[in-house]
Design a protein around this motif. Structure first.
Motif, short mmCIF file in Angstrom:
data_model
loop_
_atom_site.label_atom_id
_atom_site.label_comp_id
_atom_site.label_asym_id
_atom_site.label_seq_id
_atom_site.Cartn_x
_atom_site.Cartn_y
_atom_site.Cartn_z
N ILE A 275 -4.54 -45.20 31.57
CA ILE A 275 -6.46 -44.73 31.64
C ILE A 275 -6.60 -44.53 33.03
N ASP A 288 -14.62 -50.75 28.70
CA ASP A 288 -13.92 -49.05 28.24
C ASP A 288 -12.35 -49.98 28.24
N THR A 292 -10.74 -49.49 23.99
CA THR A 292 -9.37 -48.68 23.35
C THR A 292 -8.89 -50.50 23.00
#
Length: 299
Positions: A275, A288, A292
């Motif tokens: 990432i 974020d 995920t």
């Protein structure tokens, strides 16, 4: 034939060389394979069946290899993960007949583990090998399960590592703690917090903000830690040697990147997610990662 392998890199770099070392072992079929490196890195292969002996590069006789040959060095071949001509010349002077110099880092933008395998191809080894893991013995896995049971961890748990070797690689520990709190509250996933020798500041900051039950693991030997990681639901951490250990152990690994290139330094393993949002690691936002991880845990 006895083969010597020299690699003086840190944990992550050494782990990324293991696929090439294993491939060379399968192709060359040596009677004995010896490793030379830093104990903090090479201990990941301590006790595996195909490594006869591990030598400390900082101690005699190999500490002298930078400036003079080693008398009575009984190896016919050496694989050297370095460009240092000093090592090459000293090995020749030590009676090593065949020396393969393997530059430690690629000039092109390719994964580091692939770079090492590509270097082997230049010496005629193109044997294809699948992911091999860390060759855990059954007793190592049983010991890990007993450890978890003794600590009262019986349900799903994840491993979280707030630190890294460089401050630029550390995602803000407060965010890492907030995410760990959310994972426990939302998914009842227990945090196993990993602290290594270089993680004091990041870990202290992390522990200020975690407010759910957790277990702190400090300075565990690498193979014992790797065996624990094998049973984790997933690993969450920065680009560090521990992230490489998690991935190589077969654990689902989510690793956060800042200034380093995930294409080159991505961990080697069957379940890896890198990432990166920009050159600064704090450009990665909590939301974020929540998205995920929620997608992964909701499967």
């Amino acid at each position: 034939m006895k083969v010597l392998v020299l690699h003086q890199g840190a944990i992550g770099d050494f782990i990324l060389a293991i696929p090439a070392i294993w491939t060379a072992y399968l192709a060359l079929k040596p009677e004995e394979l010896h490793l030379v490196g830093h104990p903090s890195s090479t201990e990941v292969l301590k006790g595996v069946f195909w490594v006869k002996k591990i030598w400390d590069v900082n101690l005699y006789p190999f500490s002298t290899l930078w400036f003079k040959p080693i008398k009575d060095l009984d190896f016919k071949m050496a694989l050297v993960f370095s460009k240092a001509s000093e090592w090459q010349n000293a090995l020749k002077g030590s009676g090593v007949k065949e020396i393969w110099m393997l530059p430690p880092f690629p000039k092109e933008r390719i994964p580091l583990f692939h770079h090492h395998l590509k270097n082997l191809k230049s010496y005629g080894i193109s044997l294809k090998t699948e992911y091999m893991g860390l060759f855990f013995k059954e007793e190592e896995k049983e010991e890990a399960l007993k450890f978890l049971e003794k600590k009262g961890i019986r349900g799903p748990f994840f491993a979280v590592h707030p630190g890294a070797g460089s401050p630029k690689k550390i995602w803000p520990p407060e965010r890492m703690a907030n995410l760990s709190n959310w994972l426990y509250d939302r998914f009842e996933c227990f945090p196993l917090v990993i602290k290594g020798p270089a993680d004091q500041r990041a870990c202290d900051e992390f522990l200020k903000y975690i407010n759910v039950p957790h277990l702190l693991i400090e300075n565990l030997p690498l193979r014992k830690l790797g065996a624990l990681l094998k049973f984790a639901s997933f690993f969450l951490g920065n680009d560090s040697g521990i992230a490489h250990l998690a991935a190589f152990s077969g654990c689902q690994t989510f690793v956060l990147f800042g200034p380093t290139d995930p294409v080159v330094f991505m961990p080697y393993g069957p379940y890896v997610r890198c990432i990166k949002k920009g050159e600064e690691i704090d450009e990665i936002k909590e939301e974020d990662l929540k998205e995920t991880l929620q997608n992964y845990l909701s499967k």
